[in-house]
Enzyme design. Structure first.
Site, PDB file in Angstrom:
ATOM      1  N   ASP A  24       0.894  -1.175   0.121  1.00  0.00           N
ATOM      2  CA  ASP A  24       0.197  -0.020  -0.213  1.00  0.00           C
ATOM      3  C   ASP A  24       1.009   1.325   0.066  1.00  0.00           C
ATOM      4  O   ASP A  24       2.232   1.083  -0.080  1.00  0.00           O
ATOM      5  CB  ASP A  24      -1.016   0.070   1.102  1.00  0.00           C
ATOM      6  CG  ASP A  24      -0.229   0.061   2.629  1.00  0.00           C
ATOM      7  OD1 ASP A  24       0.250   0.917   2.963  1.00  0.00           O
ATOM      8  OD2 ASP A  24      -0.635  -1.144   3.352  1.00  0.00           O
ATOM      9  N   LYS A 218      -6.900   0.236  -2.523  1.00  0.00           N
ATOM     10  CA  LYS A 218      -5.237   0.962  -1.917  1.00  0.00           C
ATOM     11  C   LYS A 218      -5.206   2.116  -2.548  1.00  0.00           C
ATOM     12  O   LYS A 218      -5.195   2.058  -3.839  1.00  0.00           O
ATOM     13  CB  LYS A 218      -4.293   0.284  -1.531  1.00  0.00           C
ATOM     14  CG  LYS A 218      -4.310  -0.985  -0.711  1.00  0.00           C
ATOM     15  CD  LYS A 218      -4.608  -0.723   0.723  1.00  0.00           C
ATOM     16  CE  LYS A 218      -4.549  -2.022   1.724  1.00  0.00           C
ATOM     17  NZ  LYS A 218      -4.931  -1.706   2.959  1.00  0.00           N
ATOM     18  N   ASP A 246      -8.677   3.008   0.739  1.00  0.00           N
ATOM     19  CA  ASP A 246      -7.850   2.973   1.991  1.00  0.00           C
ATOM     20  C   ASP A 246      -6.517   3.680   1.604  1.00  0.00           C
ATOM     21  O   ASP A 246      -5.755   3.220   0.918  1.00  0.00           O
ATOM     22  CB  ASP A 246      -7.694   1.468   2.271  1.00  0.00           C
ATOM     23  CG  ASP A 246      -6.869   1.268   3.485  1.00  0.00           C
ATOM     24  OD1 ASP A 246      -6.534   2.351   4.210  1.00  0.00           O
ATOM     25  OD2 ASP A 246      -6.614   0.144   3.849  1.00  0.00           O
ATOM     26  N   GLU A 272     -10.559   4.884   4.035  1.00  0.00           N
ATOM     27  CA  GLU A 272     -10.256   4.331   5.468  1.00  0.00           C
ATOM     28  C   GLU A 272      -8.808   4.880   5.726  1.00  0.00           C
ATOM     29  O   GLU A 272      -7.854   5.209   4.832  1.00  0.00           O
ATOM     30  CB  GLU A 272     -10.080   2.846   5.075  1.00  0.00           C
ATOM     31  CG  GLU A 272      -9.607   2.059   6.359  1.00  0.00           C
ATOM     32  CD  GLU A 272      -9.773   0.474   5.838  1.00  0.00           C
ATOM     33  OE1 GLU A 272      -8.683  -0.050   6.465  1.00  0.00           O
ATOM     34  OE2 GLU A 272     -10.461   0.117   5.194  1.00  0.00           O
ATOM     35  N   GLU A 299      -7.619  -0.078  12.515  1.00  0.00           N
ATOM     36  CA  GLU A 299      -6.690  -0.824  12.606  1.00  0.00           C
ATOM     37  C   GLU A 299      -5.520  -0.506  13.423  1.00  0.00           C
ATOM     38  O   GLU A 299      -4.427  -1.272  14.066  1.00  0.00           O
ATOM     39  CB  GLU A 299      -6.283  -1.403  11.353  1.00  0.00           C
ATOM     40  CG  GLU A 299      -5.450  -0.474  10.274  1.00  0.00           C
ATOM     41  CD  GLU A 299      -5.256  -0.922   8.890  1.00  0.00           C
ATOM     42  OE1 GLU A 299      -3.881  -1.559   8.802  1.00  0.00           O
ATOM     43  OE2 GLU A 299      -6.121  -0.992   8.376  1.00  0.00           O
ATOM     44  N   ASP A 322      -9.258  -4.030  15.363  1.00  0.00           N
ATOM     45  CA  ASP A 322      -8.255  -4.905  15.085  1.00  0.00           C
ATOM     46  C   ASP A 322      -8.038  -5.778  16.314  1.00  0.00           C
ATOM     47  O   ASP A 322      -7.933  -5.425  17.577  1.00  0.00           O
ATOM     48  CB  ASP A 322      -6.903  -4.180  14.904  1.00  0.00           C
ATOM     49  CG  ASP A 322      -5.842  -5.199  14.217  1.00  0.00           C
ATOM     50  OD1 ASP A 322      -5.417  -5.939  14.930  1.00  0.00           O
ATOM     51  OD2 ASP A 322      -5.501  -5.328  12.967  1.00  0.00           O
ATOM     52  N   HIS A 349     -10.859  -4.799  11.001  1.00  0.00           N
ATOM     53  CA  HIS A 349      -9.743  -5.062   9.934  1.00  0.00           C
ATOM     54  C   HIS A 349      -9.262  -6.265   9.939  1.00  0.00           C
ATOM     55  O   HIS A 349      -9.115  -7.040  11.037  1.00  0.00           O
ATOM     56  CB  HIS A 349      -8.611  -4.059  10.505  1.00  0.00           C
ATOM     57  CG  HIS A 349      -7.087  -4.188   9.881  1.00  0.00           C
ATOM     58  ND1 HIS A 349      -5.859  -4.808  10.520  1.00  0.00           N
ATOM     59  CD2 HIS A 349      -6.581  -4.215   8.449  1.00  0.00           C
ATOM     60  CE1 HIS A 349      -5.168  -4.828   9.798  1.00  0.00           C
ATOM     61  NE2 HIS A 349      -5.326  -4.438   8.469  1.00  0.00           N
TER      62      HIS A 349
END
Length: 433
Positions: A24, A218, A246, A272, A299, A322, A349
């Site tokens: 990412d 991502k 995200d 996100e 997360e 998470d 997550h």
């Protein structure tokens, strides 16, 4: 009474960076890893837990877990809420270890790995999957597990009891629904930033064919690339499939707003981790500016206190707890109760090493015993590394199947532990650069 006679910690790493799985905007070359905990007893079974990292940090994480052994070895094997609560309080209350946090970072993740292993052990001894084991506890037992310090301005013990008691009716029906239908999943497998456009399209098509109602991409590397990839994804999946994005903490507040404004024509469902997970007011500003695009995070949120503030500030529309970031099941119960109090859906997550295996238990427990709802809720699904677990997560038709094996599903196969142990496992010695 059975005793915990030893705690073993292993450094387990998988070379996911070779194919850019998990890549990412902030983590371009992750090697998905786990600081893996085994609680050995003198009467069997043993208990298993882990903290998820992405490579070299595993050295530090494993050392932190080992430092907590005096709180664990020699204890009676936990079997109920009273013992699980006492263990958590003992670990969190270590003043010298707490100084490294308090209740955050490597130190808190170490506590979470041990607490989760203790829950795994207790559920194994009860012969139940963790989601059922926890769901059978009374509201009073569940509330006794929660540390309400720092929470009482947002959630009191009495309010938590009211939430749990309100969920009591219909528990049997919700359990039956999970066993028959499973729990909604969404797929991140198509969206890693290092994937080519052709691979994105192929995997997005596959996700829709497999029954997923949402995929996630991502973003945050390059705006022009993100616009092109979002356009491709939307053309591939059509208007009826949700696409979440995200940024993995990539942006400042103003950048998050301008970048997402450019992606807005492709109808993103949520953004996100748009900015630092500690920036409560930044998330609130982004949420206000981007509505109706939802803001999601969690997360990397380090404890229940930051989650409390995000909820109080109307900074998030989706809470992404998470299983291995905070202090284990006990603290995640507090976070689930906060989400229920504020009416914010929980979409955990997952992915990583073992996170899909673990969080399905937490979401199913939430549905049965806390929120009583699965509306606008789903669990992230990333389709790799599951075969290394003895009770792997299974998704069919876009839904997580309810686990039936006793425990918290964290145990890895012995062959996996041998091959991927770092630095001496064959995966690393035979492929040394």
């Amino acid at each position: 009474m059975a005793k915990i006679v030893a705690m073993e910690v292993r450094d387990v790493r998988f070379p996911t960076s070779r194919d850019l799985d998990g890549s990412d905007a902030m983590n371009p070359d992750p090697d998905y890893s786990a600081a893996y905990v085994e609680l050995h007893t003198d009467a069997g079974p043993d208990g298993y837990g882990l903290a998820f990292t992405i490579g070299r940090g595993n050295d530090v994480q494993a050392a932190a877990i080992r430092a907590l052994a005096p709180h664990v070895v020699g204890r009676d094997v936990p079997e109920d809420a009273e013992a699980l609560g006492a263990l958590s309080r003992s670990l969190v209350g270590d003043s010298q270890f707490r100084w490294l946090g308090p209740e955050k970072g490597v130190a808190h993740m170490a506590i979470g790995a041990i607490v989760n292993a203790a829950w795994d052990l207790a559920a194994r001894r009860a012969g139940l999957p963790l989601w059922k084991f926890a769901s059978r506890m009374t509201p009073e037992e569940l509330v006794s597990l929660v540390d309400f310090r720092y929470l009482s301005d947002a959630l009191t013990e009495e309010e938590a009891l009211d939430i749990l008691r309100a969920a009591e009716p219909g528990k049997a029906e919700r359990i039956a629904k999970l066993e028959a239908e499973g729990y909604r999943a969404y797929s991140t497998s198509a969206g890693w930033l290092g994937y080519s456009d052709a691979k994105l399209v192929r995997l997005a098509e596959q996700a829709v064919a497999d029954g997923f109602e949402m995929i996630k991409l991502k973003v945050g590397g390059n705006l022009e690339d993100d616009v092109r990839r979002m356009k491709l994804a939307r053309e591939t999946v059509g208007a009826d499939i949700r696409i979440a994005v995200d940024a993995n903490q990539r942006w400042d507040v103003a950048t998050a707003v301008s970048w997402m404004t450019a992606l807005a024509p492709f109808d993103p469902y949520w953004i996100e981790e748009p900015t630092s997970p500690d920036d409560v007011l930044g998330h609130a500003a982004i949420a206000k500016a981007l509505a109706p695009i939802k803001v999601a995070t969690g997360e990397h949120v380090q404890n229940r206190v930051v989650f409390k503030q995000l909820l109080q500030a109307n900074a998030i529309d989706v809470l992404q707890l998470d299983a291995a970031r905070v202090g284990g099941v006990n603290e995640n119960l507090a976070i689930l109760l906060l989400a229920a109090k504020f009416g914010v859906p929980v979409c955990p997550h997952a992915g990583g090493v073992g996170l899909c295996e673990l969080v399905r238990h937490l979401s199913m427990f939430d549905f049965v015993a806390v929120s009583g709802s699965d509306s606008d809720r789903s669990i992230e699904w990333v389709d790799h590394l599951h075969d290394h677990f003895t009770d792997p997560a299974v998704v069919r038709g876009g839904r997580y199947l309810a686990p039936t094996a006793p425990g918290f599903s964290a145990r890895m196969h012995d062959a996996t532990l041998r091959r991927f142990s770092f630095p001496d496992g064959p995966e690393w010695t035979e492929n040394a650069q």
